[in-house]
Design an enzyme around this catalytic site. Structure first.
Site, PDB file in Angstrom:
ATOM      1  N   TYR A  52       0.797  -0.969  -0.533  1.00  0.00           N
ATOM      2  CA  TYR A  52       0.004  -0.267  -0.036  1.00  0.00           C
ATOM      3  C   TYR A  52       1.082   1.103  -0.176  1.00  0.00           C
ATOM      4  O   TYR A  52       1.896   1.403   0.755  1.00  0.00           O
ATOM      5  CB  TYR A  52      -0.559  -0.053   1.054  1.00  0.00           C
ATOM      6  CG  TYR A  52      -2.116  -1.453   0.862  1.00  0.00           C
ATOM      7  CD1 TYR A  52      -2.551  -1.718   0.267  1.00  0.00           C
ATOM      8  CD2 TYR A  52      -3.146  -1.243   2.352  1.00  0.00           C
ATOM      9  CE1 TYR A  52      -3.354  -2.952   0.069  1.00  0.00           C
ATOM     10  CE2 TYR A  52      -3.372  -2.188   2.292  1.00  0.00           C
ATOM     11  CZ  TYR A  52      -3.727  -3.371   1.609  1.00  0.00           C
ATOM     12  OH  TYR A  52      -5.307  -3.810   0.967  1.00  0.00           O
ATOM     13  N   SER A 218     -13.739  -3.118   0.016  1.00  0.00           N
ATOM     14  CA  SER A 218     -14.614  -2.765  -0.390  1.00  0.00           C
ATOM     15  C   SER A 218     -16.006  -2.842  -0.502  1.00  0.00           C
ATOM     16  O   SER A 218     -16.852  -2.857  -1.367  1.00  0.00           O
ATOM     17  CB  SER A 218     -14.333  -2.672  -1.781  1.00  0.00           C
ATOM     18  OG  SER A 218     -13.179  -2.599  -2.407  1.00  0.00           O
ATOM     19  N   PRO A 219     -16.687  -2.775   0.607  1.00  0.00           N
ATOM     20  CA  PRO A 219     -18.435  -3.059   0.817  1.00  0.00           C
ATOM     21  C   PRO A 219     -19.020  -2.419   0.771  1.00  0.00           C
ATOM     22  O   PRO A 219     -20.465  -2.422   0.314  1.00  0.00           O
ATOM     23  CB  PRO A 219     -17.917  -2.698   2.977  1.00  0.00           C
ATOM     24  CG  PRO A 219     -16.552  -1.436   2.618  1.00  0.00           C
ATOM     25  CD  PRO A 219     -15.599  -2.200   1.923  1.00  0.00           C
ATOM     26  N   PHE A 229     -21.806   2.429  -5.122  1.00  0.00           N
ATOM     27  CA  PHE A 229     -23.448   2.449  -5.634  1.00  0.00           C
ATOM     28  C   PHE A 229     -24.190   3.663  -4.610  1.00  0.00           C
ATOM     29  O   PHE A 229     -25.913   3.650  -4.965  1.00  0.00           O
ATOM     30  CB  PHE A 229     -23.921   1.044  -5.072  1.00  0.00           C
ATOM     31  CG  PHE A 229     -24.049   0.620  -3.777  1.00  0.00           C
ATOM     32  CD1 PHE A 229     -24.455   0.693  -2.495  1.00  0.00           C
ATOM     33  CD2 PHE A 229     -22.566  -0.435  -3.461  1.00  0.00           C
ATOM     34  CE1 PHE A 229     -24.759   0.249  -1.153  1.00  0.00           C
ATOM     35  CE2 PHE A 229     -22.563  -0.893  -2.156  1.00  0.00           C
ATOM     36  CZ  PHE A 229     -23.896  -0.828  -1.325  1.00  0.00           C
TER      37      PHE A 229
END
Length: 309
Positions: A52, A218-219, A229
């Site tokens: 990362y 990535s919830p 979304f």
């Protein structure tokens, strides 16, 4: 904040994990503010990876330099990091695992890592190599617990032919709109439906049967890093209407309800946040405290575009 006792470990961890893959360009003061907001909200698990930050160990280094945790502070937090992804290939060799952990320890300014995950599957893996590295790290006290990410039941079983330590964690992608982990089982054996295609090889039920905790990364993503979304009424109008109504009923935000949808599942999954905003952490923690009813949970599932036979 709900905490979970992890099978085959001495760990008691929060249902929400603070992921720190996006702190590269944050000032030290903002990294500290993000960390302390999470800790004050009850989050006690932090997620890193050696890759990362664009340079190996950079985000780990930024965290270590910004926080400089005292011994008491360090003992109060569970630090997880990952290794195995290199520039253009995967590498689960003992040499790489051992060198990577030493780099992580130095960058994080700590003497030990609570949880080390193998980062994605290496198809060239030799389980004996992994076992040698894990035995060395465990015996030296450098790593206390181990796990994997994005791996199938058989890939885990292959590792276990040589690895002696428990592997109580598997970090996998999961959100309301990217949920093959859950959706396939509901549409099992329905010819002609994409939802019935088994993309996870029964990982959800296997994990419950074998005491493995799944960590959802990535919830809030639609699918593969193509935006959230939440608030996207052009593509997910019905889902956002349901999120808004259920959020209002429970006194939290739609983001919180997206977390609650994951934590409601009896598999007792953890949710890995990638946010850099303290207020978003608090929203998610509040959502994790909500227990959705079955009608609410399935309404969100259907609104996300999945079928019920």
């Amino acid at each position: 904040m709900d905490h979970r006792r992890i099978a085959n470990t001495d760990l008691n961890v929060s249902s929400v994990i603070l992921g720190l893959m996006r702190i590269t360009d944050m000032p030290d003061a903002e990294i500290r503010a993000l960390y302390h907001a999470a800790r004050e909200a009850g989050v006690n698990m932090i997620d890193h990876a050696d890759i990362y930050g664009g340079r190996r160990h950079l985000c780990e280094e930024r965290f270590g330099d910004a926080l400089r945790l005292t011994a008491a502070e360090r003992d109060g937090v569970v630090i997880q990091t990952k290794t195995g992804i290199r520039e253009g290939y995967f590498d689960f060799s003992a040499e790489h695992i051992l060198a990577s952990v030493d780099g992580s320890l130095k960058a994080l300014r700590t003497d030990y890592i609570d949880v080390l995950l193998l980062h994605r599957p290496d198809t060239l893996v030799e389980p004996e190599e992994v076992a040698r590295a894990f035995d060395t790290l465990h015996a030296s006290g450098k790593v206390r617990h181990f796990g994997v990410s994005n791996q199938t039941p058989d890939q885990i079983a292959l590792l276990k032919t040589a690895v002696r330590q428990p592997l109580p964690f598997n970090q996998v992608q999961l959100s309301l709109t990217h949920a093959p982990l859950i959706a396939q089982g509901i549409a099992m054996n329905m010819e002609g439906h994409a939802q019935s295609v088994d993309r996870t090889l029964g990982l959800l039920d296997w994990s419950r049967l074998n005491g493995m905790t799944l960590q959802a990364w990535s919830p809030f993503q639609k699918a593969w890093f193509d935006g959230t979304f939440i608030g996207d009424r052009a593509e997910f109008r019905e889902l956002n209407e349901a999120l808004d109504e259920i959020a209002e009923a429970h006194g939290v935000t739609p983001t919180g309800i997206a977390v609650a949808w994951i934590t409601r599942h009896p598999a007792k999954m953890q949710v890995v946040l990638g946010t850099t905003k303290p207020e978003r952490v608090r929203e998610c923690v509040a959502g994790a405290g909500v227990t959705l009813s079955r009608p609410e949970w399935y309404r969100l599932f259907r609104a996300a575009g999945y079928i019920l036979p």
